[in-house]
Motif scaffolding. Structure first.
Motif, PDB file in Angstrom:
ATOM      1  N   LYS A 165       4.620  17.086  29.385  1.00 59.89           N
ATOM      2  CA  LYS A 165       5.779  16.580  28.664  1.00 59.89           C
ATOM      3  C   LYS A 165       5.358  15.651  27.531  1.00 59.89           C
ATOM      4  O   LYS A 165       5.880  15.746  26.413  1.00 59.89           O
ATOM      5  N   ALA A 166       4.415  14.747  27.819  1.00 58.72           N
ATOM      6  CA  ALA A 166       3.940  13.829  26.783  1.00 58.72           C
ATOM      7  C   ALA A 166       3.262  14.595  25.649  1.00 58.72           C
ATOM      8  O   ALA A 166       3.402  14.245  24.473  1.00 58.72           O
ATOM      9  N   ARG A 200       4.787  15.675  44.438  1.00 61.17           N
ATOM     10  CA  ARG A 200       4.057  14.920  43.414  1.00 61.17           C
ATOM     11  C   ARG A 200       4.992  14.479  42.299  1.00 61.17           C
ATOM     12  O   ARG A 200       5.815  15.258  41.823  1.00 61.17           O
ATOM     13  N   TYR A 201       4.849  13.226  41.904  1.00 58.81           N
ATOM     14  CA  TYR A 201       5.585  12.671  40.759  1.00 58.81           C
ATOM     15  C   TYR A 201       4.600  12.341  39.642  1.00 58.81           C
ATOM     16  O   TYR A 201       3.476  11.910  39.897  1.00 58.81           O
ATOM     17  N   PRO A 223       9.653  14.298  39.023  1.00 58.92           N
ATOM     18  CA  PRO A 223       8.845  15.149  39.902  1.00 58.92           C
ATOM     19  C   PRO A 223       8.059  16.166  39.085  1.00 58.92           C
ATOM     20  O   PRO A 223       8.576  16.733  38.115  1.00 58.92           O
ATOM     21  N   ALA A 224       6.809  16.367  39.452  1.00 59.88           N
ATOM     22  CA  ALA A 224       5.981  17.351  38.754  1.00 59.88           C
ATOM     23  C   ALA A 224       6.539  18.749  38.992  1.00 59.88           C
ATOM     24  O   ALA A 224       7.137  19.031  40.038  1.00 59.88           O
ATOM     25  N   LEU A 225       6.355  19.612  38.012  1.00 64.73           N
ATOM     26  CA  LEU A 225       6.879  20.981  38.121  1.00 64.73           C
ATOM     27  C   LEU A 225       5.937  21.832  38.972  1.00 64.73           C
ATOM     28  O   LEU A 225       5.360  22.819  38.509  1.00 64.73           O
ATOM     29  N   SER A 230      11.616  21.315  42.369  1.00 63.62           N
ATOM     30  CA  SER A 230      11.449  20.212  41.412  1.00 63.62           C
ATOM     31  C   SER A 230      12.046  20.569  40.061  1.00 63.62           C
ATOM     32  O   SER A 230      12.656  19.723  39.391  1.00 63.62           O
ATOM     33  N   LEU A 231      11.884  21.823  39.643  1.00 66.51           N
ATOM     34  CA  LEU A 231      12.474  22.275  38.382  1.00 66.51           C
ATOM     35  C   LEU A 231      13.998  22.165  38.443  1.00 66.51           C
ATOM     36  O   LEU A 231      14.637  21.663  37.503  1.00 66.51           O
TER      37      LEU A 231
END
Length: 257
Positions: A165-166, A200-201, A223-225, A230-231
């Motif tokens: 994302k970043a 996982r976050y 939350p990680a994808l 999580s999505l």
């Protein structure tokens, strides 16, 4: 993304402990809060990974000594603060490093940090981690679990790795300069235990413009994808926030009529 101003008196000095388990992750120091001139860049680099000693599988950090570092000129507190973050493998809570341990960690990485700044850096470090956990809990409230709530299983600092994302945000800033923003100064991956399930976050830490003498930080916690669940959670929250913003604007419009 949540903005977190650092309060004038950081609320993280409530309980002390001498246990060896610590959360030693990010350290930020703003030169307006003390008489030192430590820069954000210098403190950002203090998040570099340790090397040499055996690392704990829970946090990728070696055991930190409480002994004064060679050449240290002033004594630093060795008391440690208990966090509000529960540990997954026990009924205990994670604990933050003492100022002495924090300083020793910086020394072993080769960073010259004013000793008189360490306590301020530890306070900010602890405050940001508490706020990050609060953001995790906001996500977890979307889930219906019969257990006693999420607990932090393990974590890892990844300051040299941009999250997807970043990275997208940085690319967008190059294409549309008006949307440009400095990259996050740190990244953490936290794995929680949600009723026996590992989730996982990803946490990106951004520095915002100061408001007077108060440094401002932005935490992007999600939350990680790693799964469809999580999505879906991220889509649900984004949709809800968009709807709430639309409703708030509509109410403002009615008030102005």
């Amino acid at each position: 993304m949540s903005a977190k101003p650092i309060p004038s008196e950081c609320p993280m000095r409530k309980h002390n402990s001498t246990s060896d388990t610590s959360i030693e992750q990010s350290a930020i120091h703003d030169n307006k809060t003390t008489t030192t001139t430590t820069t954000l860049n210098s403190c950002q680099n203090s998040c570099q990974r340790h090397s040499g000693d055996a690392l704990s599988p829970d946090n990728q950090i070696p055991k930190l000594t409480q002994e004064p570092a060679p050449g240290q000129t002033i004594p630093l507190p060795t008391s440690r603060v208990i966090s509000s973050i529960p540990k997954a493998k026990s009924k205990e809570y994670w604990e933050y490093p003492s100022p002495q341990q924090f300083y020793n960690a910086l020394v072993r990485k080769g960073w010259q940090t004013p000793e008189e700044s360490i306590e301020t850096m530890v306070d900010i470090h602890n405050f940001l981690n508490e706020e990050a956990w609060n953001e995790v809990l906001k996500w977890e409230r979307m889930k219906k679990c019969d257990c006693d709530g999420p607990k932090l299983l393990r974590f890892r600092g990844r300051p040299q790795e941009l999250s997807p994302k970043a990275r997208i945000i940085q690319w967008a800033g190059k294409i549309f300069p008006s949307l440009g923003t400095p990259p996050p100064f740190d990244r953490h991956d936290w794995t929680i235990d949600r009723c026996g399930k590992e989730v996982r976050y990803v946490i990106d830490y951004y520095a915002g413009p100061d408001e007077g003498d108060t440094p401002i930080f932005y935490l992007d916690v999600r939350p990680a994808l790693d799964s469809v669940e999580s999505l879906v959670d991220r889509i649900r929250l984004a949709t809800r926030e968009t709807f709430e913003q639309f409703r708030a604007r509509a109410q403002i419009g009615k008030t102005e009529e």
